[in-house]
Design a protein around this motif. Structure first.
Motif, PDB file in Angstrom:
ATOM      1  N   CYS A  91       0.817  -1.209   0.000  1.00  0.00           N
ATOM      2  CA  CYS A  91       0.000   0.000   0.000  1.00  0.00           C
ATOM      3  C   CYS A  91       0.850   1.260   0.000  1.00  0.00           C
ATOM      4  O   CYS A  91       1.985   1.265   0.501  1.00  0.00           O
ATOM      5  CB  CYS A  91      -0.932   0.022   1.213  1.00  0.00           C
ATOM      6  N   ALA A  92       0.287   2.326  -0.534  1.00  0.00           N
ATOM      7  CA  ALA A  92       0.907   3.638  -0.481  1.00  0.00           C
ATOM      8  C   ALA A  92       0.733   4.220   0.922  1.00  0.00           C
ATOM      9  O   ALA A  92      -0.074   3.721   1.713  1.00  0.00           O
ATOM     10  CB  ALA A  92       0.260   4.547  -1.528  1.00  0.00           C
ATOM     11  N   PRO A  93       1.460   5.283   1.255  1.00  0.00           N
ATOM     12  CA  PRO A  93       1.300   5.897   2.583  1.00  0.00           C
ATOM     13  C   PRO A  93      -0.133   6.307   2.911  1.00  0.00           C
ATOM     14  O   PRO A  93      -0.526   6.300   4.077  1.00  0.00           O
ATOM     15  CB  PRO A  93       2.233   7.113   2.515  1.00  0.00           C
ATOM     16  N   ASP A  94      -0.938   6.629   1.876  1.00  0.00           N
ATOM     17  CA  ASP A  94      -2.322   7.012   2.145  1.00  0.00           C
ATOM     18  C   ASP A  94      -3.268   5.822   2.190  1.00  0.00           C
ATOM     19  O   ASP A  94      -4.487   5.998   2.313  1.00  0.00           O
ATOM     20  CB  ASP A  94      -2.809   8.028   1.113  1.00  0.00           C
ATOM     21  N   TYR A 251      -9.921  -2.105   2.736  1.00  0.00           N
ATOM     22  CA  TYR A 251     -11.204  -2.158   3.434  1.00  0.00           C
ATOM     23  C   TYR A 251     -12.382  -2.005   2.474  1.00  0.00           C
ATOM     24  O   TYR A 251     -13.406  -2.670   2.642  1.00  0.00           O
ATOM     25  CB  TYR A 251     -11.247  -1.087   4.524  1.00  0.00           C
ATOM     26  N   GLU A 252     -12.258  -1.140   1.472  1.00  0.00           N
ATOM     27  CA  GLU A 252     -13.326  -1.006   0.482  1.00  0.00           C
ATOM     28  C   GLU A 252     -13.544  -2.325  -0.246  1.00  0.00           C
ATOM     29  O   GLU A 252     -14.677  -2.675  -0.592  1.00  0.00           O
ATOM     30  CB  GLU A 252     -12.990   0.088  -0.542  1.00  0.00           C
ATOM     31  N   ARG A 270       0.302   2.516   7.628  1.00  0.00           N
ATOM     32  CA  ARG A 270      -0.360   2.084   8.862  1.00  0.00           C
ATOM     33  C   ARG A 270      -1.346   3.130   9.396  1.00  0.00           C
ATOM     34  O   ARG A 270      -2.499   2.797   9.723  1.00  0.00           O
ATOM     35  CB  ARG A 270       0.675   1.763   9.933  1.00  0.00           C
ATOM     36  N   ASP A 271      -0.919   4.381   9.537  1.00  0.00           N
ATOM     37  CA  ASP A 271      -1.791   5.395  10.130  1.00  0.00           C
ATOM     38  C   ASP A 271      -3.044   5.601   9.290  1.00  0.00           C
ATOM     39  O   ASP A 271      -4.163   5.680   9.825  1.00  0.00           O
ATOM     40  CB  ASP A 271      -1.032   6.717  10.287  1.00  0.00           C
ATOM     41  N   ALA A 272      -2.882   5.682   7.974  1.00  0.00           N
ATOM     42  CA  ALA A 272      -4.039   5.885   7.100  1.00  0.00           C
ATOM     43  C   ALA A 272      -4.989   4.694   7.148  1.00  0.00           C
ATOM     44  O   ALA A 272      -6.213   4.861   7.175  1.00  0.00           O
ATOM     45  CB  ALA A 272      -3.573   6.129   5.668  1.00  0.00           C
ATOM     46  N   LEU A 273      -4.438   3.491   7.180  1.00  0.00           N
ATOM     47  CA  LEU A 273      -5.276   2.291   7.207  1.00  0.00           C
ATOM     48  C   LEU A 273      -5.973   2.135   8.557  1.00  0.00           C
ATOM     49  O   LEU A 273      -7.129   1.695   8.620  1.00  0.00           O
ATOM     50  CB  LEU A 273      -4.434   1.064   6.883  1.00  0.00           C
ATOM     51  N   ALA A 274      -5.303   2.502   9.635  1.00  0.00           N
ATOM     52  CA  ALA A 274      -5.935   2.448  10.954  1.00  0.00           C
ATOM     53  C   ALA A 274      -7.111   3.419  11.014  1.00  0.00           C
ATOM     54  O   ALA A 274      -8.176   3.104  11.572  1.00  0.00           O
ATOM     55  CB  ALA A 274      -4.916   2.760  12.037  1.00  0.00           C
ATOM     56  N   ALA A 275      -6.922   4.601  10.432  1.00  0.00           N
ATOM     57  CA  ALA A 275      -8.010   5.576  10.404  1.00  0.00           C
ATOM     58  C   ALA A 275      -9.181   5.070   9.576  1.00  0.00           C
ATOM     59  O   ALA A 275     -10.352   5.224   9.966  1.00  0.00           O
ATOM     60  CB  ALA A 275      -7.499   6.906   9.848  1.00  0.00           C
ATOM     61  N   ARG A 276      -8.891   4.452   8.432  1.00  0.00           N
ATOM     62  CA  ARG A 276      -9.959   3.922   7.594  1.00  0.00           C
ATOM     63  C   ARG A 276     -10.679   2.766   8.290  1.00  0.00           C
ATOM     64  O   ARG A 276     -11.903   2.633   8.184  1.00  0.00           O
ATOM     65  CB  ARG A 276      -9.396   3.463   6.245  1.00  0.00           C
ATOM     66  N   ALA A 277      -9.923   1.940   9.018  1.00  0.00           N
ATOM     67  CA  ALA A 277     -10.552   0.841   9.757  1.00  0.00           C
ATOM     68  C   ALA A 277     -11.508   1.386  10.816  1.00  0.00           C
ATOM     69  O   ALA A 277     -12.578   0.807  11.058  1.00  0.00           O
ATOM     70  CB  ALA A 277      -9.475  -0.030  10.404  1.00  0.00           C
ATOM     71  N   ALA A 278     -11.147   2.507  11.439  1.00  0.00           N
ATOM     72  CA  ALA A 278     -11.976   3.089  12.490  1.00  0.00           C
ATOM     73  C   ALA A 278     -13.235   3.745  11.921  1.00  0.00           C
ATOM     74  O   ALA A 278     -14.327   3.625  12.497  1.00  0.00           O
ATOM     75  CB  ALA A 278     -11.163   4.106  13.277  1.00  0.00           C
ATOM     76  N   GLU A 279     -13.115   4.421  10.769  1.00  0.00           N
ATOM     77  CA  GLU A 279     -14.257   5.147  10.221  1.00  0.00           C
ATOM     78  C   GLU A 279     -15.123   4.288   9.321  1.00  0.00           C
ATOM     79  O   GLU A 279     -16.271   4.621   9.038  1.00  0.00           O
ATOM     80  CB  GLU A 279     -13.781   6.377   9.452  1.00  0.00           C
ATOM     81  N   GLY A 280     -14.594   3.176   8.856  1.00  0.00           N
ATOM     82  CA  GLY A 280     -15.340   2.303   7.958  1.00  0.00           C
ATOM     83  C   GLY A 280     -15.126   2.686   6.515  1.00  0.00           C
ATOM     84  O   GLY A 280     -14.734   3.820   6.212  1.00  0.00           O
ATOM     85  N   PRO A 281     -15.361   1.757   5.600  1.00  0.00           N
ATOM     86  CA  PRO A 281     -15.132   2.040   4.171  1.00  0.00           C
ATOM     87  C   PRO A 281     -16.087   3.098   3.647  1.00  0.00           C
ATOM     88  O   PRO A 281     -17.218   3.237   4.119  1.00  0.00           O
ATOM     89  CB  PRO A 281     -15.372   0.684   3.507  1.00  0.00           C
ATOM     90  N   ARG A 282     -15.626   3.842   2.649  1.00  0.00           N
ATOM     91  CA  ARG A 282     -16.432   4.898   2.053  1.00  0.00           C
ATOM     92  C   ARG A 282     -17.337   4.378   0.949  1.00  0.00           C
ATOM     93  O   ARG A 282     -18.240   5.074   0.491  1.00  0.00           O
ATOM     94  CB  ARG A 282     -15.509   5.988   1.514  1.00  0.00           C
ATOM     95  N   ARG A 283     -17.076   3.187   0.474  1.00  0.00           N
ATOM     96  CA  ARG A 283     -17.929   2.536  -0.508  1.00  0.00           C
ATOM     97  C   ARG A 283     -17.843   1.042  -0.288  1.00  0.00           C
ATOM     98  O   ARG A 283     -16.941   0.559   0.412  1.00  0.00           O
ATOM     99  CB  ARG A 283     -17.525   2.916  -1.933  1.00  0.00           C
ATOM    100  N   THR A 284     -18.763   0.304  -0.861  1.00  0.00           N
ATOM    101  CA  THR A 284     -18.875  -1.124  -0.588  1.00  0.00           C
ATOM    102  C   THR A 284     -18.790  -1.917  -1.888  1.00  0.00           C
ATOM    103  O   THR A 284     -19.422  -1.551  -2.885  1.00  0.00           O
ATOM    104  CB  THR A 284     -20.220  -1.432   0.100  1.00  0.00           C
ATOM    105  N   LEU A 285     -18.030  -3.015  -1.858  1.00  0.00           N
ATOM    106  CA  LEU A 285     -17.961  -3.912  -3.006  1.00  0.00           C
ATOM    107  C   LEU A 285     -19.067  -4.948  -2.879  1.00  0.00           C
ATOM    108  O   LEU A 285     -19.156  -5.653  -1.869  1.00  0.00           O
ATOM    109  CB  LEU A 285     -16.598  -4.592  -3.064  1.00  0.00           C
TER     110      LEU A 285
END
Length: 362
Positions: A91-94, A251-252, A270-285
């Motif tokens: 993954c990229a930093p974001d 996560y998406e 790590r930081d970006a993925l932890a934040a995404r894990a906490a807020e939940g995905p922005r779209r769903t597959l």
């Protein structure tokens, strides 16, 4: 055709078999040999052979190889036992996905990273940058890869190898011989079926292919990229550039399980993925089964019941196993069905279903 397209070691085999060839990620690859539906069904019911020599192979070696890869990818490669494999992501930093990978631990200080053909150069550069404490070497040109996929694959392979493949666990591998040729043999694949991937020297690919093909009367049939795509789609497996990309986190894609936030040390993203894990995905597959014969294709709009666009099809094709059109699509996280797909200007009904569409274990 691109003048710089690369041949696999099996080009003469494909031409002899009458394959339709295509430029795929800079490689001349077999698209189909005859009926792609027949090739698909052979994998689901018995077995078929695939040329995967276009995939990228990168070795990461040395005493610090495991720790270096822990930092580079979302998984935890240092915890792999020798002879085991894991699916992971770079993954990229974001948090965006650069590529999805399989990592094999072939020895205590040797890991083999298998990348998608279109991303090999990018993955190599990222690993060289991130794994400064280890040796990183591109072994793609020195590696051939033949795969036998299908429920009869274990039985057929066992007749031409010196290791007990029937006892091998899924996502495991071992050094041995196939048709008398040295190989790394792994119980992995991209079809949703049982199967094996056989890494060897390029010059050994044709003898291995021929030996596997001759294991049953009439031969094990070959299968091309078209069947490989419908097989992976039925199995709900993501394709880089469709379900995965720099604008998508794991996560998406419903693959948050590959992100090991419990690793003790830092890793890229790590930081970006932890934040995404906490807020939940922005779209769903989601999975869609078409209500007509018209096939939802990549890029087609997914429509809400009011006719408004709420998502996009990422992969779609007729399903030989289900006998209906199927698709994967990203939709807005709060979007609710029923959905339709805009197929060339007409809203075609589509039923939401759980992924995968096909599960051999059931």
């Amino acid at each position: 055709m691109n003048s710089t397209v690369r041949d696999t070691p099996l080009r003469s085999v494909h031409e002899r078999l009458g394959a339709s060839m295509t430029d795929f990620a800079g490689w001349l690859m077999p698209l189909r040999y005859g009926s792609e539906t027949a090739e698909h069904n052979a994998v689901r019911t018995s077995a078929a052979l695939f040329d995967l020599c276009h995939m990228g192979e990168i070795a990461v070696t040395g005493p610090e190889a495991g720790a270096a890869l822990d930092y580079a990818v979302t998984g935890w490669p240092s915890q792999l036992a020798v002879g085991r494999a894991r699916y992971t992501m770079l993954c990229a930093p974001d948090g965006g996905v650069i590529d999805d990978l399989i990592i094999y631990r072939q020895a205590a200080e040797r890991f083999l990273v298998v990348a998608n053909a279109s991303n090999t150069a990018v993955v190599l550069a990222e690993l060289q940058s991130r794994c400064a404490r280890a040796e990183v070497a591109d072994e793609t040109a020195a590696t051939g890869l033949v795969s036998i996929q299908g429920p009869n694959g274990s039985e057929l392979l066992s007749t031409v190898t010196d290791i007990p493949v029937a006892d091998m666990k899924y996502y495991a591998g071992a050094y041995g011989k196939v048709a008398g040729r040295a190989a790394w043999i792994a119980r992995t694949g991209y079809t949703g079926e049982d199967g094996f991937e056989i890494f060897s020297a390029p010059e050994d690919c044709e003898p291995i292919w021929n030996a596997l093909s001759a294991t049953v009367s009439g031969g094990v049939p070959p299968a091309g990229l078209a069947a490989r795509d419908t097989l992976r789609l039925e199995a709900g497996m993501p394709l880089y550039g469709n379900e995965l990309g720099l604008d998508t986190t794991p996560y998406e894609a419903g693959l948050g399980r590959v992100v090991r936030l419990d690793k003790p040390d830092d890793f890229v993203g790590r930081d970006a993925l932890a934040a995404r894990a906490a807020e939940g995905p922005r779209r769903t597959l989601i999975g869609l089964i078409g209500g007509s014969r018209r096939v939802p294709r990549h890029g087609y709009a997914v429509l809400s019941s009011s006719g408004n666009p709420v998502g996009t099809v990422t992969s779609g094709a007729p399903s030989p196993t289900l006998g209906k059109p199927i698709a994967m699509a990203y939709v807005e996280k709060d979007a609710a069905g029923p959905f339709a797909v805009d197929v060339r200007g007409k809203a075609e009904p589509a039923e939401v279903t759980e992924l995968p569409f096909y599960d051999r274990r059931k």
